[in-house]
Design a protein around this motif. Structure first.
Motif, PDB file in Angstrom:
ATOM      1  N   VAL A 166       0.838  -1.201   0.000  1.00 11.08           N
ATOM      2  CA  VAL A 166       0.000   0.000   0.000  1.00 11.08           C
ATOM      3  C   VAL A 166       0.872   1.251   0.000  1.00 11.08           C
ATOM      4  O   VAL A 166       1.537   1.565   0.994  1.00 11.08           O
ATOM      5  CB  VAL A 166      -0.940   0.010   1.221  1.00 11.08           C
ATOM      6  CG1 VAL A 166      -1.861   1.229   1.162  1.00 11.08           C
ATOM      7  CG2 VAL A 166      -1.757  -1.274   1.289  1.00 11.08           C
ATOM      8  N   ASP A 167       0.929   1.935  -1.127  1.00  9.82           N
ATOM      9  CA  ASP A 167       1.541   3.265  -1.226  1.00  9.82           C
ATOM     10  C   ASP A 167       2.961   3.290  -0.654  1.00  9.82           C
ATOM     11  O   ASP A 167       3.251   4.038   0.296  1.00  9.82           O
ATOM     12  CB  ASP A 167       0.667   4.294  -0.510  1.00  9.82           C
ATOM     13  CG  ASP A 167       0.490   5.565  -1.341  1.00  9.82           C
ATOM     14  OD1 ASP A 167       0.219   5.456  -2.554  1.00  9.82           O
ATOM     15  OD2 ASP A 167       0.626   6.672  -0.786  1.00  9.82           O
ATOM     16  N   VAL A 168       3.820   2.508  -1.243  1.00  9.37           N
ATOM     17  CA  VAL A 168       5.207   2.428  -0.775  1.00  9.37           C
ATOM     18  C   VAL A 168       6.096   3.254  -1.710  1.00  9.37           C
ATOM     19  O   VAL A 168       6.109   3.026  -2.920  1.00  9.37           O
ATOM     20  CB  VAL A 168       5.702   0.970  -0.750  1.00  9.37           C
ATOM     21  CG1 VAL A 168       7.126   0.902  -0.208  1.00  9.37           C
ATOM     22  CG2 VAL A 168       4.764   0.106   0.094  1.00  9.37           C
ATOM     23  N   PHE A 169       6.825   4.198  -1.133  1.00 10.96           N
ATOM     24  CA  PHE A 169       7.720   5.050  -1.922  1.00 10.96           C
ATOM     25  C   PHE A 169       9.149   4.495  -1.904  1.00 10.96           C
ATOM     26  O   PHE A 169       9.561   3.848  -0.944  1.00 10.96           O
ATOM     27  CB  PHE A 169       7.732   6.474  -1.355  1.00 10.96           C
ATOM     28  CG  PHE A 169       6.538   7.301  -1.741  1.00 10.96           C
ATOM     29  CD1 PHE A 169       6.575   8.118  -2.851  1.00 10.96           C
ATOM     30  CD2 PHE A 169       5.372   7.250  -0.992  1.00 10.96           C
ATOM     31  CE1 PHE A 169       5.478   8.882  -3.212  1.00 10.96           C
ATOM     32  CE2 PHE A 169       4.265   8.008  -1.334  1.00 10.96           C
ATOM     33  CZ  PHE A 169       4.315   8.825  -2.450  1.00 10.96           C
ATOM     34  N   GLU A 170       9.862   4.783  -2.972  1.00 10.07           N
ATOM     35  CA  GLU A 170      11.289   4.474  -2.998  1.00 10.07           C
ATOM     36  C   GLU A 170      12.012   5.290  -1.937  1.00 10.07           C
ATOM     37  O   GLU A 170      11.618   6.413  -1.617  1.00 10.07           O
ATOM     38  CB  GLU A 170      11.888   4.794  -4.374  1.00 10.07           C
ATOM     39  CG  GLU A 170      11.410   3.916  -5.514  1.00 10.07           C
ATOM     40  CD  GLU A 170      12.097   2.564  -5.531  1.00 10.07           C
ATOM     41  OE1 GLU A 170      12.956   2.319  -4.655  1.00 10.07           O
ATOM     42  OE2 GLU A 170      11.762   1.750  -6.406  1.00 10.07           O
ATOM     43  N   ASN A 171      13.067   4.725  -1.410  1.00  6.27           N
ATOM     44  CA  ASN A 171      13.892   5.466  -0.462  1.00  6.27           C
ATOM     45  C   ASN A 171      14.602   6.624  -1.173  1.00  6.27           C
ATOM     46  O   ASN A 171      15.012   6.500  -2.338  1.00  6.27           O
ATOM     47  CB  ASN A 171      14.947   4.531   0.146  1.00  6.27           C
ATOM     48  CG  ASN A 171      15.815   5.238   1.162  1.00  6.27           C
ATOM     49  OD1 ASN A 171      15.330   5.786   2.141  1.00  6.27           O
ATOM     50  ND2 ASN A 171      17.122   5.233   0.925  1.00  6.27           N
ATOM     51  N   THR A 172      14.723   7.736  -0.468  1.00  6.70           N
ATOM     52  CA  THR A 172      15.469   8.879  -0.994  1.00  6.70           C
ATOM     53  C   THR A 172      16.874   8.856  -0.410  1.00  6.70           C
ATOM     54  O   THR A 172      17.059   8.978   0.800  1.00  6.70           O
ATOM     55  CB  THR A 172      14.780  10.207  -0.616  1.00  6.70           C
ATOM     56  OG1 THR A 172      13.437  10.190  -1.105  1.00  6.70           O
ATOM     57  CG2 THR A 172      15.512  11.387  -1.229  1.00  6.70           C
ATOM     58  N   ALA A 173      17.854   8.661  -1.264  1.00 13.11           N
ATOM     59  CA  ALA A 173      19.235   8.546  -0.803  1.00 13.11           C
ATOM     60  C   ALA A 173      19.728   9.864  -0.210  1.00 13.11           C
ATOM     61  O   ALA A 173      19.262  10.952  -0.572  1.00 13.11           O
ATOM     62  CB  ALA A 173      20.140   8.135  -1.957  1.00 13.11           C
ATOM     63  N   LEU A 174      20.663   9.751   0.727  1.00 16.09           N
ATOM     64  CA  LEU A 174      21.291  10.929   1.321  1.00 16.09           C
ATOM     65  C   LEU A 174      22.406  11.392   0.393  1.00 16.09           C
ATOM     66  O   LEU A 174      23.515  10.861   0.406  1.00 16.09           O
ATOM     67  CB  LEU A 174      21.848  10.590   2.708  1.00 16.09           C
ATOM     68  CG  LEU A 174      20.837  10.137   3.756  1.00 16.09           C
ATOM     69  CD1 LEU A 174      21.551   9.696   5.031  1.00 16.09           C
ATOM     70  CD2 LEU A 174      19.845  11.236   4.070  1.00 16.09           C
TER      71      LEU A 174
END
Length: 249
Positions: A89-97
């Motif tokens: 349900v509505d899973v976003f990709e991780n945003t890298a640092l």
């Protein structure tokens, strides 16, 4: 895997059909300092499911970051429990640092000095030093850029459960650890639910077909990332999917 405050509508929608368990996000518990260790957290969930699954069967639903955990739970449960259904349900990709600019030598010295001064005043200095030690050069460059150009001071309100400083630590730890997690492909089919408002967000929704067979993908109208987990249409669709698994069992 849902936050406990969002669990009630989901449980009420399904309670007449099956036992329902919700795994509270550990960042809201005393275990938050373990960080977002996907494999270790999922192992605890998988052990609980394996020990309690009726007739050795289960259905899994992962929302938001819970989707990352649900994926790893599926991987760890294979050969232990029959998985009838997997929903994401509505899973976003991780945003890298990653820094967006290259600091000059002078700017870098200024940022390092400002970071050291902030750490010297933080009640969470030990936590921060441990987190910074796990970062590579690109991640630390992100922190230094934020120190100079974020337009706000780093918080210093300590390790309390609702403190801004604790929230920042949790957010950075999650982004760091999530980037290190490998989504090795699995053969367990899944169903995907997306909030229509999330399609307009700056973040990237995860393409689950890269990691597993996707049997269906449904866009829930008039829903956003927070409301989708209790949205009547999503809950009704979920019940239908689960009912089909009972017919096929």
């Amino acid at each position: 895997m849902v936050n406990s405050r969002e669990f009630l509508p989901l449980a009420q929608a399904l309670q007449d059909d099956r036992p329902v368990y919700g795994f509270a996000c550990h960042v809201f518990t005393r275990k938050r300092w373990r960080g977002f260790d996907v494999q270790a957290i999922a192992a605890e969930y998988a052990d609980f499911i394996a020990a309690t699954a009726l007739q050795g069967r289960c259905a899994l639903l992962g929302w938001s970051s819970g989707g990352d955990l649900a994926f790893e739970v599926v991987r760890q449960l294979q050969g232990r429990v029959e998985i009838d259904f997997v929903g994401m349900v509505d899973v976003f990709e991780n945003t890298a640092l990653r820094a967006t600019r290259t600091l000059t030598d002078v700017q870098r010295r200024q940022a390092e000095e400002a970071l050291a001064a902030w750490l010297s005043r933080s009640q969470m200095a030990d936590r921060w030093h441990e987190l910074l030690a796990r970062m590579g050069g690109s991640e630390r460059a992100y922190v230094l850029e934020e120190m100079l150009f974020a337009g706000r001071e780093f918080p210093l309100d300590g390790p309390g459960e609702e403190s801004l400083e604790c929230e920042m630590w949790i957010r950075l730890d999650k982004r760091l650890r999530a980037e290190q997690y490998a989504y090795d492909r699995i053969d367990v089919p899944m169903h995907v639910f997306l909030a229509d408002a999330s399609l307009q967000e700056r973040g990237v929704l995860r393409n689950w077909s890269d990691s597993a067979p996707v049997l269906s993908s449904e866009i829930v109208p008039d829903a956003d990332h927070l409301s989708i987990i209790r949205h009547p249409q999503m809950l009704a669709s979920l019940r239908q999917h689960l009912a089909r698994t009972e017919v096929l069992a």
